[in-house]
Design a protein around this motif. Structure first.
Motif, PDB file in Angstrom:
ATOM      1  N   ILE A 260     -29.391  13.935  16.717  1.00  0.00           N
ATOM      2  CA  ILE A 260     -29.026  15.263  17.210  1.00  0.00           C
ATOM      3  C   ILE A 260     -30.066  16.243  16.713  1.00  0.00           C
ATOM      4  N   ARG A 261     -30.776  16.848  17.640  1.00  0.00           N
ATOM      5  CA  ARG A 261     -31.835  17.801  17.275  1.00  0.00           C
ATOM      6  C   ARG A 261     -32.076  18.738  18.441  1.00  0.00           C
ATOM      7  N   MET A 262     -32.747  19.844  18.148  1.00  0.00           N
ATOM      8  CA  MET A 262     -33.084  20.796  19.196  1.00  0.00           C
ATOM      9  C   MET A 262     -33.973  20.128  20.243  1.00  0.00           C
ATOM     10  N   GLY A 263     -33.624  20.301  21.499  1.00  0.00           N
ATOM     11  CA  GLY A 263     -34.423  19.714  22.577  1.00  0.00           C
ATOM     12  C   GLY A 263     -33.954  18.336  22.995  1.00  0.00           C
ATOM     13  N   ALA A 264     -33.007  17.752  22.231  1.00  0.00           N
ATOM     14  CA  ALA A 264     -32.504  16.425  22.597  1.00  0.00           C
ATOM     15  C   ALA A 264     -31.592  16.544  23.818  1.00  0.00           C
ATOM     16  N   TYR A 265     -31.432  15.428  24.518  1.00  0.00           N
ATOM     17  CA  TYR A 265     -30.574  15.426  25.703  1.00  0.00           C
ATOM     18  C   TYR A 265     -29.119  15.300  25.246  1.00  0.00           C
ATOM     19  N   ILE A 266     -28.612  16.389  24.726  1.00  0.00           N
ATOM     20  CA  ILE A 266     -27.250  16.415  24.189  1.00  0.00           C
ATOM     21  C   ILE A 266     -26.756  17.859  24.255  1.00  0.00           C
ATOM     22  N   GLU A 267     -25.457  18.036  24.345  1.00  0.00           N
ATOM     23  CA  GLU A 267     -24.914  19.379  24.535  1.00  0.00           C
ATOM     24  C   GLU A 267     -25.290  20.313  23.385  1.00  0.00           C
ATOM     25  N   GLN A 268     -25.587  21.557  23.730  1.00  0.00           N
ATOM     26  CA  GLN A 268     -26.020  22.538  22.734  1.00  0.00           C
ATOM     27  C   GLN A 268     -24.938  22.788  21.684  1.00  0.00           C
ATOM     28  N   GLU A 269     -23.682  22.731  22.078  1.00  0.00           N
ATOM     29  CA  GLU A 269     -22.589  22.956  21.121  1.00  0.00           C
ATOM     30  C   GLU A 269     -22.629  21.930  19.990  1.00  0.00           C
ATOM     31  N   ILE A 270     -22.961  20.686  20.339  1.00  0.00           N
ATOM     32  CA  ILE A 270     -23.042  19.623  19.329  1.00  0.00           C
ATOM     33  C   ILE A 270     -24.226  19.864  18.402  1.00  0.00           C
ATOM     34  N   ILE A 271     -25.365  20.268  18.993  1.00  0.00           N
ATOM     35  CA  ILE A 271     -26.558  20.558  18.182  1.00  0.00           C
ATOM     36  C   ILE A 271     -26.265  21.688  17.201  1.00  0.00           C
ATOM     37  N   ASP A 272     -25.693  22.781  17.716  1.00  0.00           N
ATOM     38  CA  ASP A 272     -25.401  23.942  16.874  1.00  0.00           C
ATOM     39  C   ASP A 272     -24.467  23.578  15.720  1.00  0.00           C
ATOM     40  N   TRP A 273     -23.512  22.705  15.983  1.00  0.00           N
ATOM     41  CA  TRP A 273     -22.561  22.304  14.942  1.00  0.00           C
ATOM     42  C   TRP A 273     -23.217  21.368  13.930  1.00  0.00           C
ATOM     43  N   ALA A 274     -23.912  20.354  14.426  1.00  0.00           N
ATOM     44  CA  ALA A 274     -24.430  19.290  13.558  1.00  0.00           C
ATOM     45  C   ALA A 274     -25.504  19.757  12.585  1.00  0.00           C
ATOM     46  N   VAL A 275     -26.399  20.647  13.027  1.00  0.00           N
ATOM     47  CA  VAL A 275     -27.524  21.029  12.164  1.00  0.00           C
ATOM     48  C   VAL A 275     -27.095  21.919  10.996  1.00  0.00           C
TER      49      VAL A 275
END
Length: 346
Positions: A260-275
């Motif tokens: 999970i990282r910025m620019g990955a093919y994954i929902e932004q909500e998950i990125i914002d939470w995980a980092v």
């Protein structure tokens, strides 16, 4: 009679020659949009950057929004003029970097040429679905981009040379302090931190039928399952063992060791939470796709990402340096207004 016929043929030949010369002069006068440091920015080069700018401006917009965009103004200026000016500025910087690369005696190697050729082949293949002929692909390419494949190849080669110069400049002449790195990371940590997680996804959409939205009752059922799974994990059960209970459930999917990282093919909500989490954290994130029970397995920190941070900071400093070079009188543009007016954004 014979002499008169010969005279008519001669006059006709002269007319054809005059037309050809006139066309050559007109073509030569309009085949470039500006001169910089004694070299032309060709119409093909300008069209390349114009197309790139258009793609940026139109990104993530519906056709209705795109139509509205090109009929709007940006800070009081027609959007079409803004994109044309941006393209011209980008073309100017492209030329400056190319000049700098030449001054240093930089050159492309076989790997560079092979990489460029491979990228062209891939693009042409995609345009014809990999079943059309090369000639068909090149024709489609010109219709789509407004330049020939040969012109495109020449631009890519110059871009690659300029890119080599930029990297060399950043490595050898641009200094970045430790404090600058820490400050940048602190302000932009979400752009660098990478998390690894297990994700147990309870769908809101029917994955078997084109991802159509499930009924309200089914969505509520998925939510209750997700909340129940989260409760079990928080009580001490491993996510993997909880996920095993849903192995036959078509509305549930387990994604293990997901990056999970910025620019990955994954929902932004998950990125914002995980980092923003630490190892061992578990949570429930609601996205358009479904309810995600996430278990954080690993999270990077400043020391892990320092090389990436340094690259970004150095690149930003290089961009500012490039802006300064662009102001130097030697790089002033002599515009070919006739050619620029003739080129349309749409």
């Amino acid at each position: 009679m014979f002499k008169k016929k010969r005279a008519i043929i001669s006059i006709a030949s002269l007319l054809v020659l005059a037309l050809l010369v006139g066309y050559f002069l007109y073509s030569n006068a309009t085949s470039y949009v500006a001169i910089i440091n004694g070299e032309k920015i060709t119409e093909a080069e300008y069209r390349f950057f114009l197309y790139s700018e258009k793609r940026v401006m139109e990104a993530n917009k519906s056709q209705e929004e795109i139509d509205a965009l090109w009929n709007s103004k940006i800070d009081g200026v027609d959007a079409t003029e803004v994109v044309k000016q941006n393209a011209l500025e980008n073309a100017k910087k492209y030329k400056i970097q190319y000049f700098k690369a030449q001054e240093l005696g930089l050159f492309l190697n076989d790997n560079d040429y092979n990489s460029i050729e491979k990228s062209i082949d891939t693009l042409l293949g995609q345009m014809t679905g990999f079943d059309g002929t090369r000639k068909q692909a090149e024709k489609s390419f010109k219709e789509w981009f407004g330049i020939s494949v040969k012109q495109y190849r020449d631009i890519l080669e110059k871009l690659q040379l300029g890119y080599k110069f930029g990297l060399k400049e950043q490595e050898n002449n641009i200094k970045v302090t430790e404090q600058e790195l820490k400050d940048h990371f602190k302000e932009n940590s979400g752009n660098f931190i990478r998390a690894t997680a297990n994700i147990l996804l309870f769908y809101k959409r029917d994955v078997q039928n084109g991802y159509a939205m499930l009924s309200d009752e089914e969505i509520e059922e998925s939510k209750k399952k997700a909340e129940g799974a989260l409760e079990e994990i928080e009580d001490g059960k491993r996510l993997i063992s909880v996920a095993a209970k849903f192995a036959e459930d078509k509305k549930v999917e387990l994604e293990e060791n997901t990056e999970i990282r910025m620019g990955a093919y994954i929902e932004q909500e998950i990125i914002d939470w995980a980092v923003k989490r630490k190892v061992g954290d578990v949570g429930l994130v609601d996205t358009e796709l479904g309810f995600n029970v996430i278990e954080i397995l690993d999270v990077t920190d400043f020391e892990d990402e320092i090389d990436r941070v340094r690259s970004v900071v150095a690149a930003e400093k290089y961009e500012k340096l490039l802006d300064e070079w662009a102001k130097e009188p030697i790089y002033n543009l002599e515009l070919n207004e006739r050619s620029l007016k003739r080129i349309k954004v749409r």
